[in-house]
Scaffold this active site. Sequence first.
Site, PDB file in Angstrom:
ATOM      1  N   HIS A  24     -27.404 -15.360  -8.638  1.00 43.88           N
ATOM      2  CA  HIS A  24     -29.128 -14.802  -8.652  1.00 43.88           C
ATOM      3  C   HIS A  24     -30.088 -15.505  -8.276  1.00 43.88           C
ATOM      4  O   HIS A  24     -31.159 -15.370  -7.185  1.00 43.88           O
ATOM      5  CB  HIS A  24     -28.989 -14.567 -10.351  1.00 43.88           C
ATOM      6  CG  HIS A  24     -30.537 -13.709 -10.695  1.00 43.88           C
ATOM      7  ND1 HIS A  24     -30.889 -14.999 -10.630  1.00 43.88           N
ATOM      8  CD2 HIS A  24     -30.916 -12.854 -10.660  1.00 43.88           C
ATOM      9  CE1 HIS A  24     -31.782 -13.472 -11.366  1.00 43.88           C
ATOM     10  NE2 HIS A  24     -31.888 -12.262 -10.923  1.00 43.88           N
ATOM     11  N   GLY A  70     -23.210  -6.761 -12.570  1.00 41.73           N
ATOM     12  CA  GLY A  70     -24.160  -5.949 -13.867  1.00 41.73           C
ATOM     13  C   GLY A  70     -25.728  -5.439 -12.200  1.00 41.73           C
ATOM     14  O   GLY A  70     -24.642  -4.823 -11.348  1.00 41.73           O
TER      15      GLY A  70
END
Length: 128
Positions: free
Chosen positions: A16, A80
Amino acid sequence: MNAVPPHASAVVLFGHGARDPEWAGPMQRIRARLLAAPEAPRVELAFLEFIRPTLPEAIAELVAAGVRRVAVVPVFLAQGGHLKRDLPALIESSRRAHPACRITLSMAAGEADEVVDAIAGYARNCLD
């Protein structure tokens, strides 16, 4: 027959990213472990945001260096929103930009049985 470049294949560890550069430490350690193995593939890091390179930048650099197969490994605990929406779009864009390179996408590292087993073992050892 054409000679195959020494690093015709590469792994991209995709994370991320965070504003704190120390956040990338575990990914750098994973990369170092992969590179320490005999006949290690080329291994690069790439990030969604805050840290560079981005995934498209990392893949473009690999392709420019002669890499023809890239395995993108998301270093996320679970699948996710970023992995369901953002990452597939980045992969598809990179495939269009580099059609001679085979770009594959692995599941989130945290969903692999061996990673789940390692985390369970770690958690169990926290009682000692």
